[in-house]
Design a protein around this motif. Structure first.
Motif, PDB file in Angstrom:
ATOM      1  N   UNK A  36       0.831  -1.196   0.000  1.00  0.00           N
ATOM      2  CA  UNK A  36       0.000   0.000   0.000  1.00  0.00           C
ATOM      3  C   UNK A  36       0.871   1.254   0.000  1.00  0.00           C
ATOM      4  N   UNK A  37       1.945   1.217   0.802  1.00  0.00           N
ATOM      5  CA  UNK A  37       2.846   2.375   0.857  1.00  0.00           C
ATOM      6  C   UNK A  37       3.576   2.567  -0.476  1.00  0.00           C
ATOM      7  N   UNK A  38       4.014   1.467  -1.063  1.00  0.00           N
ATOM      8  CA  UNK A  38       4.704   1.580  -2.344  1.00  0.00           C
ATOM      9  C   UNK A  38       3.799   2.223  -3.378  1.00  0.00           C
ATOM     10  N   UNK A  39       2.534   1.847  -3.331  1.00  0.00           N
ATOM     11  CA  UNK A  39       1.609   2.412  -4.303  1.00  0.00           C
ATOM     12  C   UNK A  39       1.357   3.888  -4.011  1.00  0.00           C
ATOM     13  N   UNK A  40       1.250   4.227  -2.717  1.00  0.00           N
ATOM     14  CA  UNK A  40       1.077   5.641  -2.362  1.00  0.00           C
ATOM     15  C   UNK A  40       2.307   6.441  -2.775  1.00  0.00           C
ATOM     16  N   UNK A  41       3.489   5.835  -2.584  1.00  0.00           N
ATOM     17  CA  UNK A  41       4.744   6.493  -2.939  1.00  0.00           C
ATOM     18  C   UNK A  41       4.815   6.727  -4.449  1.00  0.00           C
ATOM     19  N   UNK A  42       4.376   5.745  -5.218  1.00  0.00           N
ATOM     20  CA  UNK A  42       4.380   5.887  -6.676  1.00  0.00           C
ATOM     21  C   UNK A  42       3.484   7.038  -7.092  1.00  0.00           C
ATOM     22  N   UNK A  43       2.328   7.099  -6.459  1.00  0.00           N
ATOM     23  CA  UNK A  43       1.407   8.177  -6.818  1.00  0.00           C
ATOM     24  C   UNK A  43       2.017   9.531  -6.445  1.00  0.00           C
ATOM     25  N   UNK A  44       2.620   9.583  -5.267  1.00  0.00           N
ATOM     26  CA  UNK A  44       3.219  10.846  -4.830  1.00  0.00           C
ATOM     27  C   UNK A  44       4.355  11.275  -5.751  1.00  0.00           C
ATOM     28  N   UNK A  45       5.207  10.317  -6.158  1.00  0.00           N
ATOM     29  CA  UNK A  45       6.326  10.743  -7.001  1.00  0.00           C
ATOM     30  C   UNK A  45       5.817  11.184  -8.359  1.00  0.00           C
ATOM     31  N   UNK A  46       4.741  10.575  -8.825  1.00  0.00           N
ATOM     32  CA  UNK A  46       4.181  11.035 -10.094  1.00  0.00           C
ATOM     33  C   UNK A  46       3.578  12.423  -9.957  1.00  0.00           C
ATOM     34  N   UNK A  47       2.919  12.647  -8.831  1.00  0.00           N
ATOM     35  CA  UNK A  47       2.334  13.968  -8.611  1.00  0.00           C
ATOM     36  C   UNK A  47       3.417  15.027  -8.458  1.00  0.00           C
ATOM     37  N   UNK A  48       4.510  14.679  -7.757  1.00  0.00           N
ATOM     38  CA  UNK A  48       5.555  15.686  -7.581  1.00  0.00           C
ATOM     39  C   UNK A  48       6.255  15.959  -8.910  1.00  0.00           C
ATOM     40  N   UNK A  49       6.295  14.960  -9.792  1.00  0.00           N
ATOM     41  CA  UNK A  49       6.864  15.182 -11.121  1.00  0.00           C
ATOM     42  C   UNK A  49       6.028  16.211 -11.882  1.00  0.00           C
ATOM     43  N   UNK A  50       4.717  16.010 -11.862  1.00  0.00           N
ATOM     44  CA  UNK A  50       3.826  16.936 -12.563  1.00  0.00           C
ATOM     45  C   UNK A  50       3.956  18.341 -11.980  1.00  0.00           C
ATOM     46  N   UNK A  51       4.060  18.409 -10.649  1.00  0.00           N
ATOM     47  CA  UNK A  51       4.203  19.719 -10.000  1.00  0.00           C
ATOM     48  C   UNK A  51       5.505  20.397 -10.400  1.00  0.00           C
ATOM     49  N   UNK A  52       6.603  19.630 -10.414  1.00  0.00           N
ATOM     50  CA  UNK A  52       7.904  20.203 -10.778  1.00  0.00           C
ATOM     51  C   UNK A  52       7.848  20.760 -12.198  1.00  0.00           C
ATOM     52  N   UNK A  53       7.219  20.012 -13.108  1.00  0.00           N
ATOM     53  CA  UNK A  53       7.112  20.475 -14.491  1.00  0.00           C
ATOM     54  C   UNK A  53       6.280  21.746 -14.561  1.00  0.00           C
ATOM     55  N   UNK A  54       5.204  21.752 -13.786  1.00  0.00           N
ATOM     56  CA  UNK A  54       4.323  22.925 -13.807  1.00  0.00           C
ATOM     57  C   UNK A  54       5.047  24.147 -13.250  1.00  0.00           C
ATOM     58  N   UNK A  55       5.808  23.949 -12.163  1.00  0.00           N
ATOM     59  CA  UNK A  55       6.571  25.055 -11.579  1.00  0.00           C
ATOM     60  C   UNK A  55       7.543  25.621 -12.614  1.00  0.00           C
ATOM     61  N   UNK A  56       8.232  24.735 -13.338  1.00  0.00           N
ATOM     62  CA  UNK A  56       9.196  25.186 -14.337  1.00  0.00           C
ATOM     63  C   UNK A  56       8.506  25.979 -15.443  1.00  0.00           C
ATOM     64  N   UNK A  57       7.336  25.497 -15.875  1.00  0.00           N
ATOM     65  CA  UNK A  57       6.604  26.191 -16.945  1.00  0.00           C
ATOM     66  C   UNK A  57       6.141  27.565 -16.477  1.00  0.00           C
ATOM     67  N   UNK A  58       5.641  27.636 -15.246  1.00  0.00           N
ATOM     68  CA  UNK A  58       5.182  28.917 -14.699  1.00  0.00           C
ATOM     69  C   UNK A  58       6.358  29.874 -14.521  1.00  0.00           C
TER      70      UNK A  58
END
Lengths: 252, 137
Positions: free
Chosen positions: B83-105
């Protein structure tokens, strides 16, 4: 910044201050019709500043995402700035921007969505890569050719040209690390057309490759896993309006 | 009640209490607490209700009933880790999207700033941690 062109060259760069300036300059000289975007993947050196001075638009990621996340940032940029066409060029001088003409011609002639530069189709192998890596590439090439029922010779090549449909797909979903091989399988799943053209690849000008010998075993296993799991994935990307996927994606 | 039963009951009750207390203090999201609560409840029930444990052990083929309790606890631990591994996967994917968005902004902000005051500074616009601490103090 106002768009000057409909074509964008994306150069993902992680600590490539030794070569990035020259690569940008060469793209500008050979292909003045391309805008240049450098995705600075959380570099700790002055890659971003050098790229900025060389006249490129710079996308600064706040921390290192790896090649997949960096290139995907380029796809999102291309999508949001309405570029018709996006090229991916390595920051280490491996690729000759002059050969983008070959890729563009192939895209027009064969009406494909993606064109990949292949070093193995070229008769002039000035930089054939070390034998260990070549073996890995051939294994991937063999498996991929089998899966997508099309001859693939250089699935790890990062010298690629994407049309609008390719940009749209990969802006939404692109593999995290070591994405090139898996991306070809995704193209196949989404019924996008791709072809390969022979290009030359050169030994890197300077700096260090992201793939060290220690990582290459991980690389092999990770990509193989991604390929076989990807094969079992009937719909690799969740379409808008479906229930949220485990992996958050852009634009959903 | 023999000793192992006592110990496992106490442990399960303690776990239940700690999890509920963490939820109460908002140190643990309900989403992640549910699996813990389920694990604690099942272990507690089997520790108290010996008959069920014996029957379960018999069905799975475990000679000593207390071992069945360990087996179930282990299964829950594996489930939680997954369950944690799956939560971690989701979090790292979300932080990836956030990092990209921050760079674009960030890029868009630079372009806007350059357009309004005509500067072409290459200073990082994103607030650094040092600056953040300065404004806080």
């Amino acid at each position: 910044m106002a768009n000057r062109s409909t074509h964008l060259a994306v150069i993902p760069a992680y600590n490539e201050s030794a070569t990035i300036g020259r690569v940008i300059e060469r793209v500008g000289r050979e292909r003045p019709d391309f805008d240049v975007l450098v995705v600075d993947d959380g570099s700790t050196d002055d890659t971003g500043a050098i790229a900025h001075r060389a006249g490129a638009e710079v996308l600064r990621l706040p921390f290192n995402l790896g090649i997949g996340g960096a290139v995907q940032a380029g796809f999102v940029y291309a999508l949001e700035h309405d570029y018709r066409c996006m090229a991916q060029v390595d920051a280490d001088g491996q690729h000759d921007p002059a050969e983008l003409a070959t890729l563009m011609r192939a895209m027009d002639e064969h009406e494909t969505d993606v064109v990949c530069g292949s070093r193995f189709l070229s008769s002039d192998m000035s930089y054939p890569a070390p034998i260990s890596r070549r073996t890995g590439i051939h294994i991937f090439a063999f498996l991929l050719s089998l899966f997508v029922r099309q001859r693939i010779t250089d699935p790890t090549s990062g010298f690629r040209l994407y049309g609008r449909r390719g940009i749209e797909l990969f802006a939404r979903d692109y593999p995290h690390d070591y994405p090139e091989v898996e991306a070809i399988l995704m193209l196949h799943h989404h019924r996008l057309r791709m072809c390969e053209v022979p290009v030359q690849m050169f030994e890197r000008d300077g700096g260090a490759s992201s793939i060290t010998s220690g990582k290459s075993a991980y690389y092999m296993v990770k990509v193989l896993l991604a390929l076989f799991v990807g094969l079992a994935r009937r719909r690799p990307v969740v379409e808008a309006g479906e229930s949220a996927p485990v992996f958050a994606s852009h634009g959903i | 009640m023999d000793r192992i039963q006592l110990v496992s009951t106490a442990a399960a009750v303690l776990l239940l209490f700690v999890v509920l207390e963490m939820v109460r203090r908002r140190r643990l999201l309900e989403r992640y607490a549910l699996l813990w609560l389920l694990a604690a409840t099942v272990v507690l029930a089997l520790a108290v209700w010996r008959g069920a444990l014996v029957k379960l052990a018999h069905v799975v083929g475990i000679v000593e009933p207390p071992n069945a309790l360990f087996f179930i606890a282990l299964a829950f631990i594996l489930l939680l880790l997954l369950h944690f591994s799956s939560a971690l996967s989701r979090l790292s994917d979300q932080s990836k999207v956030l990092a990209q968005r921050v760079a674009l902004l960030d890029t868009r902000l630079r372009a806007l700033q350059a357009a309004t005051d005509g500067t072409d500074e290459d200073e990082p616009i994103a607030v650094t941690l040092g600056e953040l601490e300065q404004t806080r103090s």
